[in-house]
Design an enzyme around this catalytic site. Structure first.
Site, short mmCIF file in Angstrom:
data_model
loop_
_atom_site.label_atom_id
_atom_site.label_comp_id
_atom_site.label_asym_id
_atom_site.label_seq_id
_atom_site.Cartn_x
_atom_site.Cartn_y
_atom_site.Cartn_z
N GLU A 7 -1.39 -1.60 -6.35
CA GLU A 7 -0.12 -1.63 -5.61
C GLU A 7 0.32 -3.04 -5.26
O GLU A 7 1.52 -3.32 -5.21
CB GLU A 7 -0.23 -0.79 -4.33
N MET A 16 -7.62 -26.78 -5.26
CA MET A 16 -6.96 -27.44 -4.13
C MET A 16 -7.88 -27.54 -2.93
O MET A 16 -7.90 -28.55 -2.21
CB MET A 16 -5.67 -26.70 -3.76
N LYS A 25 6.08 13.63 3.37
CA LYS A 25 6.03 14.42 2.14
C LYS A 25 6.89 15.67 2.23
O LYS A 25 7.52 16.07 1.23
CB LYS A 25 4.58 14.80 1.81
N PHE A 75 -5.74 12.90 6.40
CA PHE A 75 -6.23 12.20 5.21
C PHE A 75 -5.14 11.28 4.67
O PHE A 75 -4.01 11.70 4.42
CB PHE A 75 -6.64 13.22 4.15
N GLN A 76 -5.48 10.02 4.47
CA GLN A 76 -4.59 8.97 3.96
C GLN A 76 -3.32 8.82 4.80
O GLN A 76 -2.26 8.48 4.29
CB GLN A 76 -4.24 9.24 2.48
#
Length: 558
Positions: A51, A467, A163, A113-114
């Site tokens: 993602e 760097m 959802k 969940f999630q």
């Protein structure tokens, strides 16, 4: 007509002119992906490997095209994986809409969940974040998100949709996108008059242009102003391409790794005209001594930037393009022969220098510029690769240099390159990376292969975090704490395993043939360029020092 919430989301994307989205599916966002299946001939979906890659690709698409970039993710970890990309876009004022889907409304607040409060998480790094729990507000919320992302000072907006809303049905009525009008109501006649008077009185004017020049599409006006008033021009990292790097008045980047000409010129000017730049600490160095001999005129669309980091003598708040049009209507032709001759002398005395006896990043980038004639979109990662790309490639046009300036996100460039190539398939797109940065999101090579479009990944491979090592060399008495990448990772084999072509470059004479092959390659190609671990980026200003304390390797030898 009656549509599901998921279908309404996709119809709203079509309304806004969206042709490409980047994302990764999951349980909570399945309804939206099912709707995308039905619209696959109208909206291209790029499935990234992660993602974060989707968020950087949406960012790169936006920077390269000027349109709003769109990324999608599911709830929980899918949504949180977008956070770094959203923060990157926020720091650099990139218009982006991130659409996430959450658990059903009855499950919110129950540690389901999630489930995660993504709107709360991103609140400090977005222009606005929404959660939609009522389908009656869905279409208007998506439309408003696009308007907010694009208007004024652009930035990312997140829309989180539960959802159950994506599965419910509601009446959808098409609506034309709201017109984005440049911000002009804050431009005051007296501020314009003051700006014009300051320009007329200046004997040693200098223009400093930033990312706002590109966002407001004011490149033509900046060029006209510079030549009208005979003023040299420097830029910030974000301003690359806003003023042509091939123009005789151009002096290079300003700041920590800017040119001596720009730093000394700004320190010696009597008027500094600042266009769409926010006075980053990497630009100003010690703020108490910055442009110490100059009056400062700042032009910016965001009033919050005025006097935030540097106290200025005058300002104009409003869209840069419109402000410059009004100034140009009042400013006469001017010449400053002694001043421009002095700047020319500085350019001749202090050119950018690097070691021509061995394979280096600057050599590779200069050769890339030569072979492309500057006609390419360059994305970068962060660190030495980024600074060399800013120093040694001459950017002639806006939206051809894409880099994480404000947040400094390692792993940004490859996703951004994919987004840029999707948005501007006619352009050669090259990502310049260090090996440390490439490791962050190199799985997106698989995405580039899946997209089936040519893309060049140049890895400046010195087997260290370059760097950070440079700072350890200069300021930490050579104590290289965890910056040496002395493992057996083979980027050529990795690239080939993901379906890309790959070439390893170990000496200077191999560079041109490899670049020519890469430029002709019909698909993604990785160039693994082996350079010395102790190469450094110069010139340099130590943190907190004045920008005129700039030094290079010749100064260190003395």
């Amino acid at each position: 007509m009656q549509l599901t919430g998921a279908e309404i989301i996709v119809e709203c994307l079509k309304e806004q002119g969206v042709d490409t989205v980047f994302g990764y599916p999951g349980g909570a966002i399945l309804n939206v992906y099912d709707a995308l299946y039905e619209y696959k001939d109208q909206i291209t979906h790029v499935l990234t490997s992660h993602e974060q890659g989707a968020s950087h690709a949406a960012d790169g698409y936006a920077r390269a095209t000027g349109k709003v970039g769109v990324c999608l993710a599911t709830s929980g970890p899918g949504a949180t994986n977008l956070v770094t990309g959203i923060a990157t876009a926020y720091m650099d004022s990139v218009p982006m809409v991130a659409i996430t889907c959450n658990v059903g409304t009855p499950l919110l607040g129950k540690d389901s969940f999630q489930e995660v409060d993504i709107t709360g998480i991103v609140m400090p790094i977005t222009k606005h974040s929404f959660i939609v729990k009522d389908i009656t507000t869905l279409a208007d919320t998506v439309r408003r998100a696009f308007y907010i992302a694009k208007s004024g000072r652009p930035g990312p907006v997140l829309v989180d949709v539960t959802k159950d809303v994506t599965g419910a049905k509601y009446e959808y009525t098409a609506c034309a996108p709201a017109e984005i009008i440049p911000k002009t109501d804050t431009i005051k006649d007296e501020d314009i008059a003051t700006a014009v008077q300051m320009i007329k009185e200046a004997k040693r004017p200098f223009i400093f242009t930033g990312g706002g020049t590109i966002i407001s599409e004011a490149s033509r006006e900046v060029t006209e102003l510079a030549h009208r008033i005979d003023a040299p021009v420097c830029d910030s990292l974000m301003g690359k391409g806003g003023f042509s790097g091939e123009d005789p008045l151009y002096t290079g980047m300003l700041g920590m790794h800017g040119t001596k000409t720009s730093n000394l010129g700004v320190s010696g000017c009597d008027l500094l005209i600042v266009l769409g730049a926010r006075f980053s600490d990497r630009v100003t160095g010690n703020t108490k001594t910055f442009a110490k001999n100059a009056k400062i005129l700042q032009i910016d669309v965001d009033a919050a930037e005025i006097n935030k980091n540097i106290v200025v003598d005058a300002s104009v708040v409003g869209d840069e393009k419109e402000v410059l049009k009004r100034i140009l209507a009042e400013v006469p032709e001017m010449r400053h022969p002694e001043w421009t001759a002095h700047i020319s002398e500085l350019k001749e005395k202090y050119p950018l220098r690097y070691d021509h006896s061995q394979l280096t990043g600057p050599y590779i980038i200069e050769k890339l510029y030569e072979l492309t004639k500057g006609d390419a979109i360059i994305t970068t990662e962060v660190g030495q690769n980024q600074m060399w790309a800013a120093q040694y490639f001459k950017y002639k046009e806006p939206r051809t240099f894409l880099s994480s300036g404000g947040l400094g996100t390692m792993g940004y460039g490859l996703g951004a390159a994919i987004g840029a190539k999707m948005g501007r398939p006619d352009k050669t797109v090259v990502n310049i990376a260090g090996d440390g940065c490439f490791r962050m999101n190199m799985n997106e090579i698989a995405t580039a292969v899946r997209c089936g479009r040519p893309l060049i990944e140049i890895v400046l491979n010195n087997h260290v975090l370059g760097m950070v090592r440079q700072w350890q060399t200069l300021f930490y008495d050579h104590r290289y704490s965890h910056t040496i990448l002395n493992d057996a990772v083979d980027f050529v084999k990795l690239a080939e395993a993901m379906g890309a072509k790959a070439i390893r470059i170990t000496k200077m004479e191999e560079v041109e043939p490899a670049l020519k092959e890469a430029l002709a390659c019909p698909g993604p190609i990785v160039l693994d360029c082996m350079i010395d671990q102790d190469l450094s980026v110069f010139p340099m200003v130590p943190a907190g020092a004045s920008i005129d304390d700039i030094f290079d390797e010749e100064d260190m030898k003395k």
